[in-house]
Design an enzyme around this catalytic site. Structure first.
Site, PDB file in Angstrom:
ATOM      1  NE  ARG A 302      48.051   0.333 -54.224  1.00  0.00           N
ATOM      2  CZ  ARG A 302      48.560  -0.301 -55.168  1.00  0.00           C
ATOM      3  NH1 ARG A 302      49.704  -0.914 -55.099  1.00  0.00           N
ATOM      4  NH2 ARG A 302      47.594  -0.438 -56.206  1.00  0.00           N
ATOM      5  CE  LYS A 324      45.108  20.057 -42.313  1.00  0.00           C
ATOM      6  NZ  LYS A 324      44.108  21.410 -42.606  1.00  0.00           N
ATOM      7  CD  GLU A 366      50.034  29.722 -39.676  1.00  0.00           C
ATOM      8  OE1 GLU A 366      49.362  29.217 -38.634  1.00  0.00           O
ATOM      9  OE2 GLU A 366      49.626  29.526 -40.820  1.00  0.00           O
ATOM     10  CE  LYS A 408      49.397  21.526 -37.296  1.00  0.00           C
ATOM     11  NZ  LYS A 408      50.012  22.137 -38.703  1.00  0.00           N
ATOM     12  CD  GLU A 418      40.873  21.001 -41.149  1.00  0.00           C
ATOM     13  OE1 GLU A 418      40.198  21.851 -41.919  1.00  0.00           O
ATOM     14  OE2 GLU A 418      42.367  20.768 -41.447  1.00  0.00           O
ATOM     15  NE  ARG A 422      45.063  19.153 -38.342  1.00  0.00           N
ATOM     16  CZ  ARG A 422      46.187  18.365 -39.089  1.00  0.00           C
ATOM     17  NH1 ARG A 422      46.081  17.069 -38.681  1.00  0.00           N
ATOM     18  NH2 ARG A 422      47.235  18.799 -39.872  1.00  0.00           N
ATOM     19  CG  ASN A 426      41.740  25.469 -40.948  1.00  0.00           C
ATOM     20  OD1 ASN A 426      43.085  25.264 -41.283  1.00  0.00           O
ATOM     21  ND2 ASN A 426      40.800  24.695 -40.875  1.00  0.00           N
ATOM     22  CG  HIS A 429      44.300  29.573 -42.074  1.00  0.00           C
ATOM     23  ND1 HIS A 429      45.051  29.779 -40.951  1.00  0.00           N
ATOM     24  CD2 HIS A 429      45.674  28.833 -42.847  1.00  0.00           C
ATOM     25  CE1 HIS A 429      45.989  29.486 -40.902  1.00  0.00           C
ATOM     26  NE2 HIS A 429      46.706  28.983 -41.692  1.00  0.00           N
ATOM     27  CG  HIS A 433      43.742  29.706 -47.530  1.00  0.00           C
ATOM     28  ND1 HIS A 433      43.026  28.338 -47.170  1.00  0.00           N
ATOM     29  CD2 HIS A 433      45.086  29.422 -47.272  1.00  0.00           C
ATOM     30  CE1 HIS A 433      44.083  27.655 -46.712  1.00  0.00           C
ATOM     31  NE2 HIS A 433      45.025  28.366 -46.531  1.00  0.00           N
ATOM     32  CG  HIS A 446      50.182  30.412 -45.356  1.00  0.00           C
ATOM     33  ND1 HIS A 446      49.116  30.494 -45.942  1.00  0.00           N
ATOM     34  CD2 HIS A 446      50.192  29.837 -44.268  1.00  0.00           C
ATOM     35  CE1 HIS A 446      48.217  29.658 -45.139  1.00  0.00           C
ATOM     36  NE2 HIS A 446      49.103  29.490 -44.072  1.00  0.00           N
TER      37      HIS A 446
END
Length: 546
Positions: A302, A324, A366, A408, A418, A422, A426, A429, A433, A446
């Site tokens: 956990r 993330k 980025e 960031k 997000e 936030r 993206n 993206h 993606h 990426h």
């Protein structure tokens, strides 16, 4: 003139001794606690000195110790609460030292000093009231400081990081600022980002200095077959030197290994080797290693502590910061994951010297993104210094990495999960993606996919009249100069069909971050298929399928 000492002043119970010890250890400086030195010189505890000889005698001994301590170099000096009452003390300490005042609310001080019971001036019935009186009396003396930090709601580690950040910003300290430090302020989940060059050997020491990890022994070091042979031995040595018992796990290299199967292998290794809730996962590698190891840390028992040691430019400026963590699913990237903040992000710029040039360029996408979404001046800086970046100039690299992480961090501080701003991260993206998915993650890195996605988004913005054509051209030109793709050589229909599957889509509609100017973007959920098609056609060299 730069100063070589750090002097901590403040009322008793403000945390000077513990902060001083941790700060000195982290910065490889000597540490002096003036009260401890006085006790050694007189041969009795401070309460006994007060009782037998009185406060005046104690202050005389204190002044002598201060004169000697102030003559040190590269020393953290924790002073007694009343040292400021003698202006000569501060004058002497200031000659070589930066004066940092640690404060706390009276109620907090009362709770802290109750635990010691050894404060001769606080042996009274109305403790809080007496503390307020003393603070009021000493307030004018405490004003003579360079910096002030309220420690009431901060851990020792957080106070240390604040001190380092303040000194780096002002560059007041000489050689002590060996690592540049940023703080990601997420309250109890806050952590530091440390940036240096050739600093991997200090990783173990920096982990050992973290307050929440004082009882840690076992460390699971996760890396891959590309990074491990280069830096695995050095990191293992650093961890062992700091007193940890490291367990080494090396993955194959590739996006396809960011999977539940790989996570299961790591769980099995951890269980078989007896890792418990006091253990730490250290992710040494790029985004794939960081995401996978982070996901394992977030879910094993956990949740156990995580340290990110990113070794690609993209990971250093993006994926290692913000919490993330995820693994991929055959039907989508990062579909299984969590928000899970690390205890530390540790960046060594020198590791980029062994990075494939294509990976450097992919990471640069980025970095360019940050200029578009947040800071137009930073975008201009990238235009002016692109060649130095591509030539791996360490000074320029350190600057753009720290700047990117700072941008960031501020976004994440405002919106950790997000639900708002936030989403601006993206930019590029949504289409990016889709490109990755349609090519089975085997054609585009990426950052390369994001670069093409940024141009597509900029074209949508131009089509809507939101962005000037000249700003879109600046973006496209910089990406081209960086050797990044700006065309989308895939049929628009194929891209449009896959967009509703993006995990950021709402009710089957894709969400686009569109630029308004350099340094300004906005989130839109009403972009129509015909707008997407027109934008893709404008930036498409040729429509082919992979």
């Amino acid at each position: 003139m730069k100063k070589s000492n750090i002097v901590l002043t403040g009322f008793m119970g403000a945390g000077k001794t513990e902060v001083g010890k941790r700060l000195a250890k982290l910065l490889k400086m000597n540490f002096v606690d003036t009260d401890t030195v006085i006790e050694a010189a007189v041969g009795m505890k401070i309460p006994d000195i007060f009782q037998k000889h009185g406060e005046e005698h104690f202050r005389s001994e204190e002044a002598a110790v201060i004169r000697k301590a102030a003559d040190n170099n590269r020393c953290v000096i924790a002073t007694g609460g009343g040292v400021v009452l003698n202006p000569v003390n501060i004058k002497v300490l200031r000659e070589k030292g930066v004066i940092i005042l640690l404060t706390a609310r009276p109620s907090v001080i009362a709770e802290r000093v109750k635990k010691t019971g050894s404060r001769p001036l606080l042996q009274v019935d109305n403790l809080k009231g007496h503390i307020r009186e003393l603070l009021s009396e000493r307030a004018p003396y405490y004003q003579d400081c360079d910096y002030r930090i309220d420690t009431s709601e901060l851990s020792i580690e957080q106070v240390v990081e604040r001190i380092i950040s303040l000194l780096e910003e002002d560059q007041e300290l000489g050689e002590a600022d060996t690592l540049q430090t940023l703080w990601v302020d997420l309250k109890e989940r806050g952590y530091s980002i440390k940036i240096g060059a050739g600093n991997l050997e200090y990783l173990g020491e920096c982990i050992a200095a973290l307050e929440p990890l004082q009882n840690v022994q076992s460390v699971l070091l996760v890396t891959n077959e590309r990074v491990g042979p280069l830096y695995g031995k050095q990191v293992l040595g650093s961890l062992k030197q700091a007193g940890f018992t490291p367990l080494y796990y090396q993955l194959p290299d590739g996006e396809e290994y960011k999977s539940l199967e790989s996570a299961e292998q790591l769980y099995t290794t951890a269980i078989e080797n007896g890792l418990d809730r006091q253990s730490v996962v250290v992710a040494l590698g790029g985004g794939v290693v960081g995401d996978l190891a982070g996901f394992v840390a977030a879910t094993y028992m956990r949740g156990i502590s995580l340290i990110q040691v990113p070794t690609t430019l993209l990971a250093q400026v993006d994926s290692s910061v913000g919490g993330k963590v995820a693994v991929n699913h055959p039907l989508g990237k990062n579909m299984i994951g969590s928000f899970y903040q690390p205890q530390l992000v540790f960046i060594d710029v020198q590791v980029l010297n062994t990075l494939d040039p294509g990976e450097v360029r992919a990471g640069l996408a980025e970095v360019i993104k940050y200029g578009v979404i947040q800071d137009g001046d930073f975008f201009s800086y990238l235009e002016e210094h692109l060649e130095q970046i591509l030539n791996l100039d360490q000074g320029v690299l350190s600057y753009i990495i720290k700047k990117s992480c700072s941008i960031k961090a501020k976004v994440v501080e405002k919106d950790e999960r997000e639900s708002g701003v936030r989403a601006f991260l993206n930019f590029g993206h949504t289409i990016g993606h889709a490109l990755e998915a349609l090519t089975s993650y085997r054609v585009y890195r990426h950052g390369e996919a994001v670069a093409a996605g940024m141009v597509a988004a900029a074209n949508i913005a131009v089509g809507r009249g939101l962005l000037k054509e000249e700003d879109k051209n600046r973006l496209e030109k910089l990406l081209n100069r960086a050797g990044l793709p700006t065309a989308v050589p895939i049929a628009a229909a194929d891209i449009i069909n896959i967009l509703p599957r993006d995990k950021k889509a709402r009710h089957g509609r894709p969400r686009f971050v569109l630029p308004l100017a350099m340094g300004s973007v906005k989130l839109f959920e009403d972009v129509e298929d015909n707008e997407i098609r027109a934008a893709l056609n404008r930036c498409c060299a040729e429509n082919v399928s992979y």
